[in-house]
Structures are given as C-alpha cells and as structure tokens.
Enzyme design. Structure first.
Site, short mmCIF file in Angstrom:
data_model
loop_
_atom_site.label_atom_id
_atom_site.label_comp_id
_atom_site.label_asym_id
_atom_site.label_seq_id
_atom_site.Cartn_x
_atom_site.Cartn_y
_atom_site.Cartn_z
N ASP A 33 88.59 105.70 16.01
CA ASP A 33 89.80 106.04 15.28
C ASP A 33 90.99 106.15 16.23
OD1 ASP A 33 91.07 106.94 12.75
OD2 ASP A 33 91.29 108.83 13.85
N GLU B 96 90.60 101.04 16.53
CA GLU B 96 91.65 100.98 15.52
C GLU B 96 92.98 100.90 16.26
OE1 GLU B 96 93.60 103.48 11.82
OE2 GLU B 96 92.68 104.50 13.50
#
Length: 749
Positions: free
Chosen positions: A238, A267
């Site tokens: 993330d 990400e």
C-alpha cells in the site's frame, strides 16, 4: 517439442527471451481483487455477530454502502465501520467462480487485525482480523489455490498503522516506550504525530527504524517473511510511493530471499520508470489514466498512442509484464460508472487485456457492477448476476480466453503501429504465427487509414483472423488499408443522449442539439444511437421465450451469418429465408420476404402457418410465433419488398424482458398503414427480483427499441411508436427514428 529453426540474426538476439518470461508465473498473470468483507456472505454469520460491537454496524447483504459522518470519538467515518460479514471461509467457498473466469492470482485487500472494515489501520500485523478468521484459514486458502493452479497475494500496509494499535497507544502514553521511535511525534503535526494524509486514525511508521524494519520485513519471523512461509506468494504494498525507493528495494530483496520468485507489487501513482528494481511491478495507474482519458474523448488518440509507447519504452516490457494494469479498484469509481457506454467500456477492457501487463479485475466488475466514489465502489458482490447469459461476464470470459490462447498477449513485446486517428499496436514474439495486431477506434465515426505494419515477416495477402469473432473466416492482408467502424451505440449526441429523461435528438440531428450533424452519419446511425433511451413503456409480452421456440424449431437448418444463432431454411425456395441471431444484447429475428410474398418450406409448429394479413403471406416465418407471444397482425401491409424484425433485450438488473417490433413498408405500400401491431399480454416476470436498494429506475422496466436497416424504405417513427407504446411523441421524434435508405431522408410525419 522441437523448436523451429531461427529465421535470422535478429531472432538469435532474442533467443530464449519469451521462454524465460513464460516460465515466470508473475508475467502477464490475470489478477482478481477481493475485499473479503464484501465478496461472499458468511455461512456462520450469527456466530460472529458479537465481533461487530457498536458503533460498528452489521449490514444486510442487499444493502449498499453510503457516505457516513465523522465520529470524533473513534476518529473514523461511520461508513468505515459498516460491515457485511464476509470472511476467508466464504471467500474460499466461492473460488469456483474465480477459477471459472480463468484467473491466475487472487489478491486480497488487507486481512490483518484492524478496527475498520477496510483493514488499512492495522492493530496487529501478525494476527488475522477475527471477523475474517485465523492464520490457519490463510494457510488453507493458499493450499486450496495452489491445488487449483493459482497464487495468493496479500495487501501489506506497512506505511502506517491504526490509532488503536497497542504499540501506538503505548508509545502515545509513554515517552520512554521502546515503540516511541517507531512513530514521528512532533507538536507541529495535527494531533502531535505524523499521520497519513492527516487522517488521525492512521499514524505513520518510521520504517527505517531498525526495530520496526526487523518486525515488518527483515527479521526471520517478520510479517513479510512469515506469511510467505505460510504459503502466500507475494505482497501488494500500500502507498508504495510514500515508503520510498530504498526501503522498498530492501523489503523486496528480503521477500525474494525468503521465497525466490515471490511477487512484490507497489501501489505507485507516479510514473513507473524509476521504481524498478525497488519493486517487481507497479499498479499501473499511468496507463489506466491514458486509456480512460482517451475513450472519454479527453485525450487525442495519437497523443495517447505516443504516451503509451513512451511509458512502455521507459519502464520496459519485462517490468510491465509483472505490473498490474487495473481499470478500477477499491480506491476508484467502478469502470461501469466511469465509462457507462457499453461499447466504449468493452473497448477499454480490450486494451487492458492486450497491452503489456497483468490485468487486474476488481470483484464484480466482470458483472458490470457500478459504484462511484468511496464507499460506493465497495458494494457487496452481486451474486444474483452470476449466470452464463450475463453479457459482461461473457465478455470478460472471452477476453481472458483470448489472452490465454495468445502467447504474444501474455509475454510478447510491444510495437506501436503508426496511425493518426486509430490506436494501433502489435504484440509479438520471435514466432511469426504469434503476431497479434490490435487496432482500436474510440471515436464516433468510421475511420479509414493506411497503416504501416512494422513486421518484416508479415507478407502481403497474409491470412488474418478476427480473434474477437471465433470461427470467422480468414481474410487476406491488403496493403495496410484498414476500415474500422465503431458500433452504433457509441454514436451518441454528447449533449442529449445522457439520460432517459433528457430531451432527445431528432433522428436527423436537427432538434435538441446545436452541434452540426457529423459528416458521413446516416439516419440509421443517428437513430440507432438514440434508440436505447427513447421509449420506456412496458408494452411487450414474454416474446423471448417464444423466440426460443423458434430457435428450437429451426435447429439443424444451418448457422446464421454471425454464428450466434440458427438460420436458413424457414423460407427456402426463392426467399432468402429466416435468420435468427443475436443483436445488441438480445435476440433478433429478421425475415426477408420473397418478391411475391412470404414463402417457405419446412419450419416447425412454432413458426406458424397462418397468413399475416394483407398481401401474399403463405406460411410467414414470424406471424405464428408472434401471435403465440401475444401479438396480433404480423406482416400486413409489408408488400413485396419489406422486412420485419424483433429485438428482445434483458434489462440491466433483473425484471422482465422487453421487446420492440419494427416494420417497414415496401415501395408499393410506402403510404400504407402498418399492419395490426398491437400490444399483447402483460409482461411475464422473469422470476429474478431486482437487487434491493437499487432504486426505482433500476428495478423498473428498461425497454429499448432497436431500429432495423431496410434498403427499400423508411420506418415511420411517430406512427409506429404511438401504436406500440400508446404514448404521445413528437412527430419527428418517434421511438425508432428514420432508417438508412437510398435517396433523400424521409420527411417529417
């Protein structure tokens, strides 16, 4: 298998490249993303209700998520603690659907112990959230996936934790705590500590701190390494851009040391070029933005082509093959909401599955699920839409099958084809039989361009196949001359064709819109663009079931031209017969009469044998079936050279099917009335109730009329619509509009 000899020195330069890519499961894999809480309802929900204490709320599976209010006491929004009760066991129970799509990798949003439903606020990374299960459930899921030939990737949220995490609470309460240095306490920050995006529930970790580094990924029993030993195959990290290049590279190396060949995807919302080898792959938001802006008309096609080519050259095909190319996910509106036009949406998905990368499917997008900004895009999975006739599901399966059948699309190189108004490129390996040319027209008009195919091994008159039309005949490659025509559904008035309640454009583009009529558009194309949103009256009976009987009666008589239905001998002799097939998502029946009237040999009882009204109508292939479905009349007034057609379309979300008839008189009966088309019985319910909470507009009838081309004469729009729908309409704005024909456009009625 013996490999054919290399053709030239250029083949020797890439010898073994594609075999090495193919041996790595990470390259070109098809990824399916799941929010565990929203994917599948738990079979043991009553036993879990105590895990959702107030202010948490456990919702019914039929409810949709809605924007909540900020709860100051717990520092979260109320919609962040609304739950639907899915768990790892229910996800595992629905793996047949995932495997049936042809997916290679299951990617789960965070499953670690956390306070919210999205689990991006970890309380303890080493523990699975009790609403989802335990570490043993993770091991069982991984083993099940491996037995199916699939992989498991988890979401690692290491940039920040949750405010309620015990280690943060200890650090907050005690300045001498050993965990104090894991966080950046500073009175200059709101709340006194650095938080991700200033969200007070998400204090950031100092990942460079040696103890934090050891706990998260470097130590033998760290979070990253222990889960890899449990059987998972990789991590999606993330907000990787916030972690930074050096820490990401350190983490990736430790993951590879623990499990060689494991996957680390970051990400990264930035340009991907410099993020390798810090990560194996990126979530390719840059390519997503280029594709979406192009199909929405916000980016010229030629500019989009240059952008894609530069990105692929800069990042490298080998890196992009491991990168996830998504069109929507839990942070973006769903694709069906972003690109509501079904034709443009299919074009967008086609690019997702043909450009270099690993296509990432967000759960439910294979069913055309809609959803706007957070939390709208996180609605529970629509299992009521999972059936073989669902058009979005059929299309997704077709794209996945296409990709699996074409090695060049999985591991091939990329080569841009020079074009001005088309997006054209080639995916290829070192084998000439594995060249795939992708030519896309996202515009609203037919485009003819001469394309230079930069492949030295493709000869003139080389046989080409249309991979989107299985069973289609091969066509010879001429000197690069391509004529690409979009579906008529893409031809919309950008001002007027946005909602059923909006003012409609006239078929000749003269009223309701100030834009000039596009050059080269026929009346049919304009009418076709308008037909889907004109008439909403529930005027049809259960014709779809009757048309199925016509299918069965004509079975064995030959295939229709599109290969979707049966056709052929209902009117055999000099008549061109009865063709049954699919058009615009529903059944279409087209009968072409003989010049002396309707003639036919054979046909079953469902085809009928009663005359259709005035004129010669011996054994009309349509009248009997229509009469049994509740329609009277049939072919009356059609004369010697007309056509009759019916289209049955299923509404978007359940409810009865609705149908439209279009009749056009021949030249000798151009002034004659349309024969006896009347409304039949009330529509029969389909037996599948609409999804609760979708609203009246979605649950109600969704009648769509589709015009039919006739080279002999026009359809009389106002008269036909009033007769069928029993609704007043503008004289020039009937339900179907004009139909393309030779000669001038029809006059207003």
């Amino acid at each position: 298998m013996n490999r054919p000899p290399l053709a030239n020195r250029h083949d020797r330069a890439v010898h073994g490249r594609y075999e090495a890519r193919e041996a790595d499961w990470r390259n070109g894999a098809i990824v399916y993303q799941v929010l565990v809480d929203r994917f599948a309802p738990s079979s043991n929900l009553d036993a879990k209700r105590h895990l959702y204490p107030a202010p948490k709320r456990l919702r019914d599976w039929s409810e949709l998520p809605t924007q909540g209010q900020y709860l100051e006491d717990v520092k979260v929004w109320s919609h962040e603690i609304d739950f639907w009760g899915g768990d790892l066991a229910s996800t595992r129970a629905h793996l047949d659907h995932v495997q049936g799509l042809g997916v290679d990798v299951l990617y789960l949003n965070p499953i670690c112990s956390a306070y919210t439903n999205h689990k991006y606020d970890a309380l303890d990374y080493q523990q699975v959230s009790p609403e989802y299960g335990t570490r043993d459930d993770v091991k069982a899921l991984a083993a099940d996936l491996h037995g199916r030939g699939m992989k498991l990737v988890l979401d690692g949220v290491f940039n920040h934790m949750g405010r309620n995490a015990p280690i943060f609470q200890q650090a907050l309460a005690d300045a001498a705590s050993p965990y104090r240095a894991w966080f950046d306490f500073n009175p200059a920050y709101p709340g006194g500590v650095r938080c991700w995006y200033n969200a007070q529930n998400l204090p950031e970790l100092v990942m460079e701190h040696p103890a934090a580094r050891e706990h998260l990924y470097a130590g033998p029993d760290s979070v990253v390494r222990s889960y890899l030993r449990d059987g998972i195959d990789g991590w999606r990290l993330d907000v990787g851009h916030d972690i930074g290049f050096n820490v990401l590279e350190d983490l990736t190396q430790h993951a590879h040391d623990e499990k060689p060949g494991s996957l680390v995807v970051g990400e990264l919302w930035t340009y991907p070029q410099e993020w390798f080898p810090s990560v194996d792959g990126v979530m390719n938001f840059s390519t997503r933005e280029i594709i979406l802006r192009m199909v929405q008309g916000k980016l010229p096609v030629a500019t989009a082509a240059r952008m894609l080519n530069r990105l692929i050259v800069d990042a490298g095909v080998d890196n992009l093959l491991k990168s996830w190319l998504m069109l929507d996910n839990h942070d973006t509106p769903r694709l069906a909401t972003t690109v509501p036009d079904p034709t443009l949406r299919r074009l967008t998905q086609l690019l997702q599955f043909t450009l270099p990368g690993a296509p990432n499917l967000y759960y439910g997008s294979e069913l055309g699920m809609t959803g706007g900004d957070d939390p709208g895009m996180r609605a529970p999975m629509r299992w009521d839409l999972v059936h073989d006739e669902q058009p979005d599901l059929q299309w997704t399966r077709q794209l996945i099958a296409l990709r699996k059948a074409q090695r060049a699309l999985r591991v091939g190189d990329f080569r841009l084809i020079e074009a001005t108004r088309l997006l054209a490129f080639e995916r290829h390996t070192d084998r000439i039989g594995e060249s795939v040319f992708v030519i896309a027209n996202p515009s609203h008009e037919t485009i003819t361009e001469v394309l230079l195919l930069p492949n030295s091994k493709v000869m003139s008159n080389a046989p080409l196949r249309d991979l989107l039309s299985p069973g289609s005949a091969q066509r010879a490659l001429r000197v690069g001359d391509f004529r690409l025509r979009p579906s008529c559904w893409a031809r919309k008035c950008p001002r007027c064709a946005t909602s059923p309640a909006a003012k409609r454009c006239a078929p000749n583009w003269r009223s309701g819109c100030k834009r000039p009529r596009p050059a080269g558009w026929t009346d049919f194309e304009l009418a076709c663009a308008e037909a889907r949103t004109r008439c909403t009256a529930p005027y049809a009976s259960d014709l779809a079931h009757r048309l199925a009987a016509v299918h069965r009666a004509a079975a064995g008589l030959g295939r229709g031209p599109a290969g979707h239905g049966v056709g052929g001998a209902a009117g055999a002799r000099r008549c061109r017969g009865l063709l049954i097939g699919h058009a615009s998502g529903g059944l279409a029946v087209l009968a072409v009469p003989h010049r002396r009237g309707w003639r036919g040999r054979g046909g079953g009882p469902a085809l009928g044998r009663r005359p259709g009204g005035r004129g010669r109508s011996s054994g009309s292939g349509l009248h009997g079936g229509c009469h049994r479905a509740g329609w009277r009349g049939g072919a009356a007034g059609l004369g010697r050279c007309g056509s009759l057609a019916a289209v049955a379309e299923q509404p978007a979300r359940g409810g009865p099917a609705h149908h439209a008839f279009a009749a056009s008189p021949g030249p000798r009966h151009a002034a004659g009335r349309l024969g006896g088309l009347r409304r039949g019985r009330a529509a029969r319910p389909s037996g599948r109730p609409p999804h609760p909470g979708r609203g009246a507009a979605d649950a109600g009838p969704a009648t769509r009329l589709v015009p039919v081309v006739d080279a002999c004469g026009p359809i009389w729009p106002g008269r036909l619509c009033r007769r069928l729908c029993r609704q007043p309409h503008r004289r020039a704005g009937g339900a179907l509009g004009a139909v393309a024909r030779r000669g001038p456009a029809p006059a207003r009625l």
